[in-house]
Design a protein around this motif. Structure first.
Motif, mmCIF file in Angstrom:
data_model
loop_
_atom_site.group_PDB
_atom_site.id
_atom_site.type_symbol
_atom_site.label_atom_id
_atom_site.label_comp_id
_atom_site.label_asym_id
_atom_site.label_seq_id
_atom_site.Cartn_x
_atom_site.Cartn_y
_atom_site.Cartn_z
ATOM 1 N N GLY A 112 -59.069 32.130 -11.446
ATOM 2 C CA GLY A 112 -59.823 31.092 -10.748
ATOM 3 C C GLY A 112 -59.013 30.483 -9.626
ATOM 4 N N VAL A 113 -59.668 29.572 -8.903
ATOM 5 C CA VAL A 113 -58.946 28.842 -7.871
ATOM 6 C C VAL A 113 -57.903 27.959 -8.539
ATOM 7 C CG1 VAL A 113 -60.839 28.859 -6.223
ATOM 8 C CG2 VAL A 113 -60.676 27.004 -7.891
ATOM 9 N N SER A 130 -69.654 31.418 -11.575
ATOM 10 C CA SER A 130 -69.096 31.331 -12.916
ATOM 11 C C SER A 130 -67.988 30.290 -12.886
ATOM 12 C CB SER A 130 -68.562 32.690 -13.354
ATOM 13 O OG SER A 130 -68.069 32.648 -14.675
ATOM 14 N N ALA A 131 -67.432 29.977 -14.051
ATOM 15 C CA ALA A 131 -66.321 29.026 -14.116
ATOM 16 C C ALA A 131 -65.405 29.453 -15.252
ATOM 17 C CB ALA A 131 -66.829 27.600 -14.273
ATOM 18 N N ALA A 141 -63.632 34.454 -11.602
ATOM 19 C CA ALA A 141 -64.123 35.810 -11.840
ATOM 20 C C ALA A 141 -63.407 36.379 -13.047
ATOM 21 C CB ALA A 141 -63.882 36.701 -10.612
ATOM 22 N N THR A 142 -64.127 37.150 -13.859
ATOM 23 C CA THR A 142 -63.506 37.758 -15.029
ATOM 24 C C THR A 142 -62.807 39.052 -14.640
ATOM 25 O OG1 THR A 142 -65.443 39.094 -15.637
ATOM 26 C CG2 THR A 142 -65.345 36.829 -16.475
ATOM 27 N N ILE A 143 -61.837 39.444 -15.443
ATOM 28 C CA ILE A 143 -61.121 40.698 -15.214
ATOM 29 C C ILE A 143 -62.091 41.875 -15.307
ATOM 30 C CG2 ILE A 143 -59.404 42.267 -16.205
ATOM 31 C CD1 ILE A 143 -57.757 39.793 -16.948
ATOM 32 N N ASP A 144 -62.963 41.847 -16.310
ATOM 33 C CA ASP A 144 -63.912 42.955 -16.491
ATOM 34 C C ASP A 144 -64.816 43.121 -15.270
ATOM 35 O OD1 ASP A 144 -62.884 43.524 -18.966
ATOM 36 O OD2 ASP A 144 -64.416 42.407 -20.075
ATOM 37 N N LEU A 161 -51.578 31.916 -4.950
ATOM 38 C CA LEU A 161 -52.868 32.030 -4.271
ATOM 39 C C LEU A 161 -54.044 31.782 -5.203
ATOM 40 C CD1 LEU A 161 -52.044 35.188 -2.130
ATOM 41 C CD2 LEU A 161 -52.170 32.808 -1.351
ATOM 42 N N LEU A 162 -53.909 32.166 -6.469
ATOM 43 C CA LEU A 162 -54.943 31.948 -7.467
ATOM 44 C C LEU A 162 -54.269 31.528 -8.771
ATOM 45 C CD1 LEU A 162 -57.275 35.050 -6.865
ATOM 46 C CD2 LEU A 162 -57.643 32.702 -6.075
#
Length: 256
Positions: free
Chosen positions: A63-64, A220-221, A26-29, A54-55
């Motif tokens: 991301g993961v 997303s990636a 996920a993007t910050i925005d 955790l991320l």
């Protein structure tokens, strides 16, 4: 997420973990917009979650963790198996006998490798040890495994040696997997070196088959590729929403 780690983060941070685990990235925005907070607040959340293990922070998003993604690869093989088999069977029908084929990495591409076992005459190049194992010893299939570093539990081969070898060949078809789609329709994946292999194989191919189930259209990636590419054929199991298909361009083949 274990209970001890969860107790140390805020409710919003816990929700960020849930979102990223589901989507992969996920993007910050986007997170700031969804939560109605500043990007600075989200960035602080991400720093906290990265520090807690955790991320994983990436430029512009989160991301993961790579270790988590690798650990889950065996589980990926059990997801959407029916859709992957239908996609694979349809993709195999698009590849004529006698073709020179490049196979990418990923569970859907592995399903395509299984479907290609029914062919009588193919020359297959691959950067996937898993796909190579599926096709190894099959009569009528000439198999070439690209050299390079083996990265992760998916058995992918990548690196400068791989790219150098790819530059020596021309393919009739490249079968390429992906993890998500950017807002402008660019395909996306997580690993820069693996993405470089995907892009190089597409550049050396007359035709590109993009394979993936419909869940990928909502994800997303991290790394973009194939932005603005032409002559792509997407093989999936359901018709994508109109706004997605317009952004992607290319031709869609629906595996019934």
């Amino acid at each position: 997420m274990d209970a001890q780690a969860k107790d140390k983060i805020t409710e919003r941070q816990a929700r960020i973990v849930e979102i990223v685990t589901q989507q992969g990235f996920a993007t910050i925005d986007t997170l700031a917009r969804d939560f109605g907070v500043s990007t600075q607040s989200v960035r602080r959340d991400i720093i906290r979650l990265d520090g807690a293990g955790l991320l994983q922070r990436f430029h512009g998003g989160v991301g993961v963790r790579e270790t988590s993604a690798r650990m889950d690869y065996a589980e990926k093989r059990t997801l959407a198996t029916d859709a992957k088999q239908r996609i694979a069977a349809r993709a195999a029908l698009l590849i004529p006998e006698g073709s020179v084929v490049f196979l990418d990495v990923g569970t859907t591409v592995e399903a395509v490798a299984h479907a290609l076992r029914e062919k009588q005459r193919l020359r297959v190049f691959t950067a996937s040890l898993a796909a190579a194992s599926i096709l190894s010893g099959r009569s009528g299939i000439d198999l070439f495994v690209l050299g390079g570093f083996v990265r992760g539990l998916d058995g992918s081969v990548a690196g400068e040696t791989t790219l150098s070898m790819l530059a020596r060949f021309r393919f009739d078809y490249a079968v390429i997997g992906f993890s998500g789609i950017d807002r402008d329709g660019a395909l996306m994946d997580y690993d820069l070196e693996k993405v470089a292999v995907k892009q190089a194989a597409m550049d050396q191919s007359s035709h590109t088959l993009i394979v993936g189930d419909s869940s990928k259209f909502r994800k997303s990636a991290v790394v973009r590729f194939a932005a603005g590419a032409k002559s792509l054929v997407f093989v999936t199991e359901t018709q994508p929403p109109e706004n997605i298909s317009e952004r992607l361009g290319g031709q869609f083949v629906i595996a019934g």
